[in-house]
Design a protein around this motif. Structure first.
Motif, PDB file in Angstrom:
ATOM      1  N   SER A   1       4.342 -13.159  -6.125  1.00 27.78           N
ATOM      2  CA  SER A   1       5.034 -12.509  -5.014  1.00 27.78           C
ATOM      3  C   SER A   1       6.543 -12.696  -5.134  1.00 27.78           C
ATOM      4  O   SER A   1       7.023 -13.716  -5.645  1.00 27.78           O
ATOM      5  CB  SER A   1       4.555 -13.065  -3.677  1.00 27.78           C
ATOM      6  OG  SER A   1       3.174 -12.802  -3.491  1.00 27.78           O
TER       7      SER A   1
ATOM      8  N   ILE B   1       2.592  -3.240  -9.812  1.00 29.02           N
ATOM      9  CA  ILE B   1       3.586  -3.701  -8.848  1.00 29.02           C
ATOM     10  C   ILE B   1       3.312  -3.027  -7.505  1.00 29.02           C
ATOM     11  O   ILE B   1       3.225  -1.797  -7.425  1.00 29.02           O
ATOM     12  CB  ILE B   1       5.022  -3.375  -9.299  1.00 29.02           C
ATOM     13  CG1 ILE B   1       5.284  -3.920 -10.705  1.00 29.02           C
ATOM     14  CG2 ILE B   1       6.032  -3.927  -8.302  1.00 29.02           C
ATOM     15  CD1 ILE B   1       5.298  -5.423 -10.806  1.00 29.02           C
ATOM     16  N   TYR B   2       3.152  -3.836  -6.476  1.00 28.19           N
ATOM     17  CA  TYR B   2       2.861  -3.331  -5.137  1.00 28.19           C
ATOM     18  C   TYR B   2       3.999  -3.673  -4.169  1.00 28.19           C
ATOM     19  O   TYR B   2       4.585  -4.759  -4.249  1.00 28.19           O
ATOM     20  CB  TYR B   2       1.582  -3.951  -4.585  1.00 28.19           C
ATOM     21  CG  TYR B   2       0.303  -3.526  -5.280  1.00 28.19           C
ATOM     22  CD1 TYR B   2      -0.386  -2.383  -4.870  1.00 28.19           C
ATOM     23  CD2 TYR B   2      -0.229  -4.275  -6.323  1.00 28.19           C
ATOM     24  CE1 TYR B   2      -1.562  -2.001  -5.488  1.00 28.19           C
ATOM     25  CE2 TYR B   2      -1.407  -3.903  -6.944  1.00 28.19           C
ATOM     26  CZ  TYR B   2      -2.071  -2.759  -6.526  1.00 28.19           C
ATOM     27  OH  TYR B   2      -3.238  -2.390  -7.142  1.00 28.19           O
ATOM     28  N   ARG B   3       4.264  -2.736  -3.271  1.00 20.98           N
ATOM     29  CA  ARG B   3       5.078  -3.038  -2.093  1.00 20.98           C
ATOM     30  C   ARG B   3       4.113  -3.286  -0.954  1.00 20.98           C
ATOM     31  O   ARG B   3       3.266  -2.454  -0.636  1.00 20.98           O
ATOM     32  CB  ARG B   3       6.026  -1.873  -1.763  1.00 20.98           C
ATOM     33  CG  ARG B   3       6.872  -2.092  -0.517  1.00 20.98           C
ATOM     34  CD  ARG B   3       7.995  -1.061  -0.425  1.00 20.98           C
ATOM     35  NE  ARG B   3       7.487   0.304  -0.407  1.00 20.98           N
ATOM     36  CZ  ARG B   3       7.101   0.959   0.694  1.00 20.98           C
ATOM     37  NH1 ARG B   3       7.149   0.355   1.877  1.00 20.98           N
ATOM     38  NH2 ARG B   3       6.670   2.199   0.609  1.00 20.98           N
ATOM     39  N   GLU B   4       4.206  -4.444  -0.348  1.00 22.52           N
ATOM     40  CA  GLU B   4       3.193  -4.875   0.601  1.00 22.52           C
ATOM     41  C   GLU B   4       3.271  -4.109   1.920  1.00 22.52           C
ATOM     42  O   GLU B   4       4.358  -3.825   2.433  1.00 22.52           O
ATOM     43  CB  GLU B   4       3.317  -6.377   0.864  1.00 22.52           C
ATOM     44  CG  GLU B   4       3.046  -7.214  -0.371  1.00 22.52           C
ATOM     45  CD  GLU B   4       3.094  -8.701  -0.081  1.00 22.52           C
ATOM     46  OE1 GLU B   4       3.284  -9.063   1.108  1.00 22.52           O
ATOM     47  OE2 GLU B   4       2.934  -9.500  -1.021  1.00 22.52           O
TER      48      GLU B   4
ATOM     49  N   TYR C   1       7.135  -7.732  -2.166  1.00 24.89           N
ATOM     50  CA  TYR C   1       6.490  -7.089  -3.307  1.00 24.89           C
ATOM     51  C   TYR C   1       5.565  -8.094  -3.990  1.00 24.89           C
ATOM     52  O   TYR C   1       5.657  -9.303  -3.768  1.00 24.89           O
ATOM     53  CB  TYR C   1       7.525  -6.582  -4.311  1.00 24.89           C
ATOM     54  CG  TYR C   1       8.269  -5.331  -3.869  1.00 24.89           C
ATOM     55  CD1 TYR C   1       8.059  -4.111  -4.490  1.00 24.89           C
ATOM     56  CD2 TYR C   1       9.189  -5.374  -2.827  1.00 24.89           C
ATOM     57  CE1 TYR C   1       8.747  -2.966  -4.103  1.00 24.89           C
ATOM     58  CE2 TYR C   1       9.879  -4.248  -2.418  1.00 24.89           C
ATOM     59  CZ  TYR C   1       9.653  -3.043  -3.062  1.00 24.89           C
ATOM     60  OH  TYR C   1      10.329  -1.918  -2.672  1.00 24.89           O
TER      61      TYR C   1
END
Length: 442
Positions: free
Chosen positions: A168, A87-90, A139
């Motif tokens: 996304s 999981i990424y926070r952009e 995210y």
């Protein structure tokens, strides 16, 4: 009549004992693995995890449910599979994203013990609990698929740029306060480290110094725990973990402090250093990967069978790819062994390659024709240097897990056996009763 019944019992018992005796006596000649093009068999990206979230925006402190399909494009089944999720926070800075990817805030196995039949799909779903303290922003969930927690069929879990399918979504949070690693300012040996670039090659014996800024964007001083985990190669298997360290770091409000980790270990070709800092229920994670020059080791890369089930009289292929991990061009004295055994551990086929291993991906295969049909068996792949076992993988193929419709119907064999036993036992009982009656007559 008694002799006839005894003969029937003997036939039934022999039918069970004979396969066991043959299994104990049978041996198979060692076949040679022939060189082939690895990518004729192993296809990176051949498994897709195509999922999406039901809503475009979720609130912090809630959960987001992902669902979709897992697709296997291979002409053979994939077993011992797992879906891994990051999981990424952009990031908003496009150039920074190109150099380092997005901010990693979580990673986990979403589903394991997956078997998927050839050229088929199956549903998949999982849930991510959005932290209550998650800041607002865009995210992304990035999907990966691995077999045996080591063979990459979709994305590379140890990178932040070679990702699989993506989904996304946006998080609407109540706060923008965070404590996080600033991945755009990481250094290794005093030089900038880029997360979306080739792995740096470093000295074989020197201590490796990794420095990461820890940023406190809250309104008060904080003393978070920082946990370091040093792995060889990647972080998917517990046995890859080399050491763990934890420390408290004092970070004043709205400031940053440099956190340092020194790698002293020199026994491996490739390392992955995973750093994690937690603030309330949020995480910030980085993975720094590097190679030590002059140190290399052979690695397995996806052994498998080309057909399932294995059918009597029909040719099939056993294959595996291997390569050298590290900076040495050619490794000598290697042995790759692929072994197939049935559900009773009886040898089906064994093949071997002995020789050099290069840094480029190499493929080896053995074609053979089974003398029986097998819908449950085990493939064991081993690679050695000299007599030292470097890596071992065990892949279990089971028709009940892959495709129940492909399982052989053996119920009739048990029914016939039961009927023969009933007749034999009934005959014995009748003969004994008749003999008893005869003896009692005057």
């Amino acid at each position: 009549m008694y002799r006839l019944a005894t003969l029937a019992l003997f036939v039934v018992l022999t039918s069970f004992a004979t396969p066991l005796l043959l299994a104990a006596q049978e041996t198979r000649a060692l076949a040679m693995l022939e060189p082939v093009n690895c990518f004729d068999y192993y296809k990176f990206g051949s498994v897709q995890v195509d999922v999406s979230a039901p809503t475009a925006t979720v609130a912090s402190g809630t959960s987001v449910a992902f669902s979709g399909e897992l697709k296997n494009a291979n002409s053979y089944p994939v077993v011992e599979g797992a879906v891994y999720v990051k999981i990424y926070r952009e990031q908003e800075d496009t150039s920074a994203t190109q150099r380092n990817g997005h901010y990693l805030v979580d990673q986990f196995f979403a589903k394991e013990n997956i078997s998927v039949a050839a050229s088929s799909t199956q549903p998949i779903s999982f849930t991510w609990e959005v932290p209550a303290a998650a800041p607002s922003g865009n995210y992304m969930a990035a999907m990966f698929f691995v077999s045996d927690r080591k063979f990459n069929l979709l994305g590379l879990t140890f990178t932040d740029d070679i990702l699989g399918n993506r989904a996304s979504f946006r998080v609407r949070g109540d706060t923008d306060q965070t404590i996080h690693f600033e991945k755009n300012a990481v250094t290794v040996q005093g030089k900038p480290y880029l997360f979306a670039a080739f792995t740096p090659k470093l000295d074989a014996r020197e201590s490796i110094v990794v420095q990461v800024p820890l940023v406190n964007k809250t309104g008060s001083d904080q003393t978070p725990y920082v946990r370091w985990e040093l792995y060889s190669w990647d972080a998917l298997r517990p046995e890859n973990l080399l050491e763990t360290k934890e420390l408290l770091v004092d970070v004043p409000a709205q400031e940053s402090r440099s956190v340092q980790y020194v790698v002293e270990d020199t026994g491996h070709a490739v390392y992955l250093l995973v750093g994690t800092v937690e603030y309330k229920d949020t995480k910030s994670i980085i993975g720094v990967r590097f190679t030590r020059e002059g140190i290399s080791s052979p690695r397995l890369n996806y052994p498998a069978v080309a057909d399932f089930p294995l059918t009597s009289g029909e040719p099939t292929t056993l294959f595996s790819c291997i390569h050298g991990a590290g900076t040495v061009d050619t490794l000598v004295g290697n042995k790759l062994t692929l072994t197939l055994r049935d559900k009773r551990d009886k040898l089906i086929h064994v093949a071997e390659y002995s020789g050099n291993v290069t840094g480029a991906m190499m493929g080896f295969a053995s074609k053979f024709t089974p003398t029986k049909t097998y819908d449950r068996f085990t493939l064991t792949a081993e690679i050695r240097q000299g007599e030292r076992l470097i890596e071992r993988s065990v892949l279990r193929y089971d028709c009940k897990e892959i495709d129940p419709d492909s399982c052989r119907n053996t119920a009739w064999r048990y029914l016939v056996t039961a009927l023969v036993l009933m007749v034999a036992l009934g005959t014995v009982r009748w003969w004994r009763q008749r003999r008893k009656t005869t003896l009692l007559q005057p």
